[in-house]
Design an enzyme around this catalytic site. Sequence first.
Site, PDB file in Angstrom:
ATOM      1  CG  ASP A 191      -0.145  -0.104   2.529  1.00  0.00           C
ATOM      2  OD1 ASP A 191       0.758  -0.945   2.616  1.00  0.00           O
ATOM      3  OD2 ASP A 191      -0.462   0.650   3.472  1.00  0.00           O
ATOM      4  CE  LYS A 223      -0.470   0.761   6.771  1.00  0.00           C
ATOM      5  NZ  LYS A 223       0.721   0.666   5.935  1.00  0.00           N
ATOM      6  CD  GLU A 264       0.900   0.431  10.447  1.00  0.00           C
ATOM      7  OE1 GLU A 264       2.115   0.477  10.181  1.00  0.00           O
ATOM      8  OE2 GLU A 264       0.020   0.326   9.570  1.00  0.00           O
ATOM      9  CD  GLU A 281       6.255   2.203  11.652  1.00  0.00           C
ATOM     10  OE1 GLU A 281       7.454   1.945  11.449  1.00  0.00           O
ATOM     11  OE2 GLU A 281       5.452   2.480  10.747  1.00  0.00           O
ATOM     12  CE  LYS A 317       1.809  -3.312   8.948  1.00  0.00           C
ATOM     13  NZ  LYS A 317       1.645  -3.022   7.508  1.00  0.00           N
ATOM     14  CB  SER A 352       0.908  -6.714   8.368  1.00  0.00           C
ATOM     15  OG  SER A 352       0.444  -5.842   7.353  1.00  0.00           O
ATOM     16  CE1 TYR A 369       2.791   1.604   3.561  1.00  0.00           C
ATOM     17  CE2 TYR A 369       5.088   1.117   3.989  1.00  0.00           C
ATOM     18  CZ  TYR A 369       3.832   0.718   3.594  1.00  0.00           C
ATOM     19  OH  TYR A 369       3.617  -0.594   3.236  1.00  0.00           O
TER      20      TYR A 369
END
Length: 396
Positions: A71, A183, A223, A225, A265, A334, A396
């Site tokens: 993604d 996501k 998620e 992170e 995640k 993932s 990202y």
Amino acid sequence: MACAKLNAASSQWIGQQSFTQRQGSSSSSSSSTRFATRRVSFPIRAKAYNEELVQTAKTIASPGRGILAIDESNATCGKRLSSIGLDNTETNRQAYRQLLLTTPGLGEYISGAILFEETLYQSTTDGKKFVDCLRDAKIVPGIKVDKGLVPLPGSNNESWCQGLDGLASRSAEYYKQGARFAKWRTVVSIPCGPSALAVKEAAWGLARYAAISQDNGLVPIVEPEILLDGDHPIDRTLEVAEKVWSEVFFYLAENNVLFEGILLKPSMVTPGAEHKEKASPETIAKYTLTMLKRRVPPAVPGIMFLSGGQSEAEATLNLNAMNQSPNPWHVSFSYARALQNSVLKSWQGRPENIEAAQKSLLVRAKANSLAQLGKYSAEGENEEAKKGMFVKGYTY
């Protein structure tokens, strides 16, 4: 990202009593207030998709399988393509993603694939929709729904994730196109504090996104992170991770999110990438599972770890170490870079290399499938798979 030096006396940062206590009733209330009748109402969330959400989450969290994350934004995908000398064009992005999504036998090891919006609506050169390629392989299509990170005013050069505006209507359209999970990636930076503001913003944004996704039939991947950036020890990562996940689950509950219909995640609990001592897979597994057992309800069906710049081999070894004994949840992967790095280098943008590149993907997918089952061995891993992929300030 440059971060201001923190004042040790500050009350604005995790680890320094920064989070104010949620207030209960005051002991100094008057007797009339103390004995007043209170009418309490409980919200009832819509249940139109509940059974489907639970089934989708269980399908993705199935034994020996995990998620392929492809993604990346067009800009980030362009960086991957430029590493093998290809221009960042839609044709080249489509060719690369076709290579990945049409790999024969991929569904044996991969249960879900997270797509960028462009990819969700694309087809193969033969005219077959990518979504149908995934369905035929028994892989659940997913979609990245956030709109990226932007600076968070009032913080220590931290960020917040945008994309809630219009999310309900976009999610409904993604569901019509065939997506069944979503996501949303936000980040927390330890060198930048993290500030109470940034953690609360991350947790609240994830909770709102999760509730909106479920109301539109999409299983939300949650998620936050915790970036690898920094020279902090593993104990500091654990401290921050525990605080972040406690906030996340508080707000998920506040937003009436169905825990059985989500997937997590998280980052693995590791030392900062610039810390002088590396931790063993066994140590990382111990710290990570400690954090999860303290914070994650067993109702959650799956923990799908991100690789976060670890080498392909590191990500697999650490996952394997976490599956050496039974866990309350499906503990899997993932991965993006930790599944794709070898593929890109095998492909090099040449049609004659497609079969070799697809074999590289299957090698990595099978390795992580074995790690999910606790049966992986690093014997025979090539040196390329052992090279770290950490990028400071990665976007990202």
